[in-house]
Design a protein around this motif. Sequence first.
Motif, PDB file in Angstrom:
ATOM      1  N   GLU A 146       0.716  -1.150   0.111  1.00 49.70           N
ATOM      2  CA  GLU A 146      -0.135   0.047  -0.150  1.00 49.70           C
ATOM      3  C   GLU A 146       0.809   1.228  -0.031  1.00 49.70           C
ATOM      4  O   GLU A 146       0.670   2.259  -0.569  1.00 49.70           O
ATOM      5  N   SER A 147       2.208   1.198   0.791  1.00 52.43           N
ATOM      6  CA  SER A 147       2.654   2.353   0.994  1.00 52.43           C
ATOM      7  C   SER A 147       3.428   2.664  -0.348  1.00 52.43           C
ATOM      8  O   SER A 147       3.739   3.638  -0.935  1.00 52.43           O
ATOM      9  N   ARG A 148       3.775   1.642  -1.110  1.00 52.77           N
ATOM     10  CA  ARG A 148       4.598   1.753  -2.583  1.00 52.77           C
ATOM     11  C   ARG A 148       3.546   2.356  -3.518  1.00 52.77           C
ATOM     12  O   ARG A 148       3.744   3.162  -4.274  1.00 52.77           O
ATOM     13  N   LEU A 149       2.403   1.669  -3.551  1.00 53.23           N
ATOM     14  CA  LEU A 149       1.464   2.329  -4.353  1.00 53.23           C
ATOM     15  C   LEU A 149       0.909   3.866  -4.206  1.00 53.23           C
ATOM     16  O   LEU A 149       0.888   4.534  -5.268  1.00 53.23           O
ATOM     17  N   LYS A 150       0.786   4.053  -2.936  1.00 48.95           N
ATOM     18  CA  LYS A 150       0.479   5.302  -2.499  1.00 48.95           C
ATOM     19  C   LYS A 150       1.683   6.529  -3.031  1.00 48.95           C
ATOM     20  O   LYS A 150       1.300   7.565  -3.538  1.00 48.95           O
ATOM     21  N   THR A 151       2.780   5.982  -2.923  1.00 45.64           N
ATOM     22  CA  THR A 151       4.113   6.750  -3.123  1.00 45.64           C
ATOM     23  C   THR A 151       3.936   6.805  -4.687  1.00 45.64           C
ATOM     24  O   THR A 151       4.168   8.195  -5.077  1.00 45.64           O
ATOM     25  N   ILE A 152       3.862   5.858  -5.443  1.00 45.42           N
ATOM     26  CA  ILE A 152       3.672   6.113  -6.856  1.00 45.42           C
ATOM     27  C   ILE A 152       2.519   6.878  -7.275  1.00 45.42           C
ATOM     28  O   ILE A 152       2.746   7.843  -8.201  1.00 45.42           O
ATOM     29  N   VAL A 153       1.218   6.613  -6.807  1.00 45.28           N
ATOM     30  CA  VAL A 153       0.039   7.667  -7.281  1.00 45.28           C
ATOM     31  C   VAL A 153       0.325   9.066  -6.912  1.00 45.28           C
ATOM     32  O   VAL A 153      -0.061   9.798  -7.577  1.00 45.28           O
ATOM     33  N   ASP A 154       0.895   9.280  -5.538  1.00 45.94           N
ATOM     34  CA  ASP A 154       1.005  10.777  -5.389  1.00 45.94           C
ATOM     35  C   ASP A 154       2.094  11.404  -6.153  1.00 45.94           C
ATOM     36  O   ASP A 154       1.823  12.512  -5.985  1.00 45.94           O
ATOM     37  N   ASN A 155       3.023  10.714  -6.456  1.00 43.71           N
ATOM     38  CA  ASN A 155       4.038  11.317  -7.223  1.00 43.71           C
ATOM     39  C   ASN A 155       3.931  11.274  -8.881  1.00 43.71           C
ATOM     40  O   ASN A 155       4.892  11.731  -9.490  1.00 43.71           O
ATOM     41  N   VAL A 156       3.236  10.647  -9.460  1.00 39.09           N
ATOM     42  CA  VAL A 156       2.915  10.522 -10.718  1.00 39.09           C
ATOM     43  C   VAL A 156       2.467  11.758 -11.380  1.00 39.09           C
ATOM     44  O   VAL A 156       1.741  12.642 -10.749  1.00 39.09           O
ATOM     45  N   GLN A 157       2.992  12.138 -12.721  1.00 39.33           N
ATOM     46  CA  GLN A 157       2.667  13.455 -13.101  1.00 39.33           C
ATOM     47  C   GLN A 157       1.255  13.478 -13.781  1.00 39.33           C
ATOM     48  O   GLN A 157       0.814  14.429 -14.141  1.00 39.33           O
ATOM     49  N   THR A 158       0.821  12.275 -14.012  1.00 38.24           N
ATOM     50  CA  THR A 158      -0.506  12.200 -14.744  1.00 38.24           C
ATOM     51  C   THR A 158      -1.522  12.110 -13.534  1.00 38.24           C
ATOM     52  O   THR A 158      -1.259  11.511 -12.377  1.00 38.24           O
ATOM     53  N   GLY A 159      -2.912  12.765 -14.017  1.00 37.81           N
ATOM     54  CA  GLY A 159      -3.663  12.757 -13.060  1.00 37.81           C
ATOM     55  C   GLY A 159      -4.343  11.469 -13.058  1.00 37.81           C
ATOM     56  O   GLY A 159      -4.766  10.630 -13.915  1.00 37.81           O
ATOM     57  N   ILE A 160      -4.490  10.928 -11.640  1.00 38.32           N
ATOM     58  CA  ILE A 160      -5.407   9.562 -11.496  1.00 38.32           C
ATOM     59  C   ILE A 160      -6.542   9.612 -10.733  1.00 38.32           C
ATOM     60  O   ILE A 160      -6.540  10.411  -9.540  1.00 38.32           O
ATOM     61  N   LEU A 161      -7.828   9.123 -10.969  1.00 33.79           N
ATOM     62  CA  LEU A 161      -8.949   9.087 -10.510  1.00 33.79           C
ATOM     63  C   LEU A 161      -9.194   7.803  -9.959  1.00 33.79           C
ATOM     64  O   LEU A 161      -8.959   6.867 -10.873  1.00 33.79           O
ATOM     65  N   ILE A 162      -9.667   7.406  -8.741  1.00 30.82           N
ATOM     66  CA  ILE A 162     -10.431   6.327  -8.552  1.00 30.82           C
ATOM     67  C   ILE A 162     -11.612   6.342  -8.369  1.00 30.82           C
ATOM     68  O   ILE A 162     -12.411   7.147  -7.621  1.00 30.82           O
ATOM     69  N   ILE A 163     -12.532   5.751  -9.318  1.00 30.36           N
ATOM     70  CA  ILE A 163     -14.089   5.817  -9.157  1.00 30.36           C
ATOM     71  C   ILE A 163     -14.407   4.694  -8.691  1.00 30.36           C
ATOM     72  O   ILE A 163     -14.383   3.366  -9.151  1.00 30.36           O
ATOM     73  N   ASP A 164     -15.660   4.555  -7.795  1.00 28.05           N
ATOM     74  CA  ASP A 164     -16.444   3.552  -7.578  1.00 28.05           C
ATOM     75  C   ASP A 164     -17.116   3.076  -8.696  1.00 28.05           C
ATOM     76  O   ASP A 164     -17.952   3.739  -9.211  1.00 28.05           O
ATOM     77  N   PRO A 165     -17.062   1.584  -9.115  1.00 26.73           N
ATOM     78  CA  PRO A 165     -17.753   0.974 -10.172  1.00 26.73           C
ATOM     79  C   PRO A 165     -19.365   1.174 -10.100  1.00 26.73           C
ATOM     80  O   PRO A 165     -19.877   0.941 -11.098  1.00 26.73           O
ATOM     81  N   GLU A 166     -19.701   0.965  -8.979  1.00 29.57           N
ATOM     82  CA  GLU A 166     -21.231   0.844  -8.688  1.00 29.57           C
ATOM     83  C   GLU A 166     -21.820   2.242  -8.752  1.00 29.57           C
ATOM     84  O   GLU A 166     -22.745   2.483  -9.419  1.00 29.57           O
ATOM     85  N   THR A 167     -21.327   3.307  -7.692  1.00 33.66           N
ATOM     86  CA  THR A 167     -21.896   4.535  -7.896  1.00 33.66           C
ATOM     87  C   THR A 167     -21.505   5.472  -8.900  1.00 33.66           C
ATOM     88  O   THR A 167     -22.059   6.645  -8.949  1.00 33.66           O
ATOM     89  N   HIS A 168     -19.961   5.301  -9.562  1.00 37.01           N
ATOM     90  CA  HIS A 168     -19.453   6.176 -10.306  1.00 37.01           C
ATOM     91  C   HIS A 168     -19.128   7.590  -9.799  1.00 37.01           C
ATOM     92  O   HIS A 168     -19.118   8.513 -10.185  1.00 37.01           O
ATOM     93  N   VAL A 169     -18.923   7.457  -8.323  1.00 39.29           N
ATOM     94  CA  VAL A 169     -18.423   8.556  -7.611  1.00 39.29           C
ATOM     95  C   VAL A 169     -16.942   8.488  -7.362  1.00 39.29           C
ATOM     96  O   VAL A 169     -16.361   7.436  -7.089  1.00 39.29           O
TER      97      VAL A 169
END
Length: 73
Positions: A44-67
Amino acid sequence: MVSDKEKTKEQLVEELQSLRQQVAELRESEAERKQVEEALRESESRLKTIVDNVQTGILIIDPETHVIVDANP
């Protein structure tokens, strides 16, 4: 159910051995669980570091609610 007073010495010894085996198995299971939890935290720590430092925007969307449930900074 037979009371301890009614059991033979052999029965009590067998029961004690069985209980000791169960305790050993529980300890091993607990040790394995702790290792898995630690590996999950590291992942989880490695993934968070990658997501927080990548130059491209990343969104995580709930597949059921689309939120949007998370986004990198």
